[in-house]
Motif scaffolding. Structure first.
Motif, short mmCIF file in Angstrom:
data_model
loop_
_atom_site.label_atom_id
_atom_site.label_comp_id
_atom_site.label_asym_id
_atom_site.label_seq_id
_atom_site.Cartn_x
_atom_site.Cartn_y
_atom_site.Cartn_z
N GLY A 110 23.43 45.02 36.96
CA GLY A 110 24.61 46.13 36.99
C GLY A 110 24.87 46.51 38.38
O GLY A 110 25.98 46.84 38.63
N ARG A 111 24.35 45.68 39.41
CA ARG A 111 24.84 46.12 40.81
C ARG A 111 25.79 44.97 41.12
O ARG A 111 26.38 44.97 42.23
N GLN A 112 25.89 43.84 40.31
CA GLN A 112 26.82 42.78 40.81
C GLN A 112 28.16 42.82 39.83
O GLN A 112 28.05 43.39 38.76
N VAL A 113 29.13 42.06 40.04
CA VAL A 113 30.29 41.86 39.59
C VAL A 113 30.47 40.14 39.26
O VAL A 113 29.93 39.37 40.36
N LEU A 114 31.20 39.71 38.45
CA LEU A 114 31.51 38.50 38.33
C LEU A 114 32.75 38.17 38.41
O LEU A 114 33.81 38.89 38.12
N VAL A 115 33.23 37.28 39.19
CA VAL A 115 34.64 36.82 39.43
C VAL A 115 34.96 35.49 38.31
O VAL A 115 34.11 34.59 38.45
N ALA A 116 35.96 35.48 37.73
CA ALA A 116 36.51 34.50 36.71
C ALA A 116 37.91 34.45 37.05
O ALA A 116 38.52 35.19 37.26
N VAL A 117 38.22 32.91 37.03
CA VAL A 117 39.79 32.73 37.14
C VAL A 117 40.50 33.08 35.86
O VAL A 117 39.87 33.24 34.46
N THR A 118 41.51 33.47 35.91
CA THR A 118 42.47 33.90 34.77
C THR A 118 43.23 32.68 34.62
O THR A 118 43.20 31.54 35.00
N ASP A 119 44.16 32.78 33.28
CA ASP A 119 44.78 31.73 32.78
C ASP A 119 46.05 31.32 33.91
O ASP A 119 46.15 30.01 34.13
N ALA A 120 46.48 32.23 34.47
CA ALA A 120 47.45 31.88 35.49
C ALA A 120 46.73 31.47 36.87
O ALA A 120 47.44 30.36 37.38
N GLY A 121 45.78 31.59 37.18
CA GLY A 121 44.68 30.87 38.00
C GLY A 121 44.58 29.58 37.88
O GLY A 121 44.66 28.77 38.58
N ARG A 122 44.09 29.46 36.69
CA ARG A 122 43.67 28.07 36.21
C ARG A 122 45.05 27.21 36.26
O ARG A 122 45.06 25.91 36.65
N GLN A 123 46.00 27.73 36.01
CA GLN A 123 47.38 27.06 35.88
C GLN A 123 47.67 26.27 37.27
O GLN A 123 48.25 25.51 37.58
#
Length: 164
Positions: A110-123
């Motif tokens: 709960g102290r952390q966040v995850l960063v993920a690529v969006t569809d726009a970022g993947r493109q």
């Protein structure tokens, strides 16, 4: 006839196309300089081929890392990119604002966040990779089959050199 000049010699600006010396005549220091210059110029030209002009090299690198490896914490990204966490936080914030990555709560911590690529970022990553491959392919078309074979051999050798 004067010898060809390299970009680091007084006649800079002249394109230096070395002939193929005998293996025993290759001076390591000259080879190191020639390779460094060629690789840096190639990398600079490839980096210029991107699908979003306002994306920095560091931002693109983070996007590519997320496309290749999936969601990561900011700390993992900072470590992978060899930057300090505050720098990575700024990069992530700008990518979130551009809609290229998203932040979500870490499912296990709960102290952390995850960063993920969006569809726009993947493109952006896929389009940039395609542009870079196309740019390089156009330049390789002008080479003879023997020159392409030499470059294929050199690519394998360079991969070995940097992985050691």
């Amino acid at each position: 006839m004067p010898p060809p000049t390299s970009p680091e010699s007084p006649g800079a600006g002249t394109v230096h196309t070395p002939s193929r010396p005998a293996p025993e005549d290759v001076a390591l220091d000259r080879l190191a300089v020639d390779l460094r210059i060629s690789l840096l110029r190639t990398a600079r030209r490839l980096r210029a081929q991107k699908s979003l002009d306002d994306l920095t090299d560091g931002q693109f690198s983070v996007l590519a890392h997320l496309v290749n490896g999936g969601p990561r914490t900011p700390g993992e990204l900072a470590e992978a990119e060899h930057v300090r966490p505050p720098s990575m936080t700024r990069t992530i914030t700008s990518l979130v604002e551009a809609g290229l990555v998203s932040r979500t709560d870490h499912p296990d911590d709960g102290r952390q966040v995850l960063v993920a690529v969006t569809d726009a970022g993947r493109q952006v990553v896929l389009q940039t990779r395609a542009r870079r491959a196309e740019w390089l392919s156009r330049r390789l078309e002008d080479l003879s089959p023997a020159e392409r074979a030499t470059l294929a051999e050199a690519a394998a050798l360079l991969t070995r050199v940097v992985s050691e």
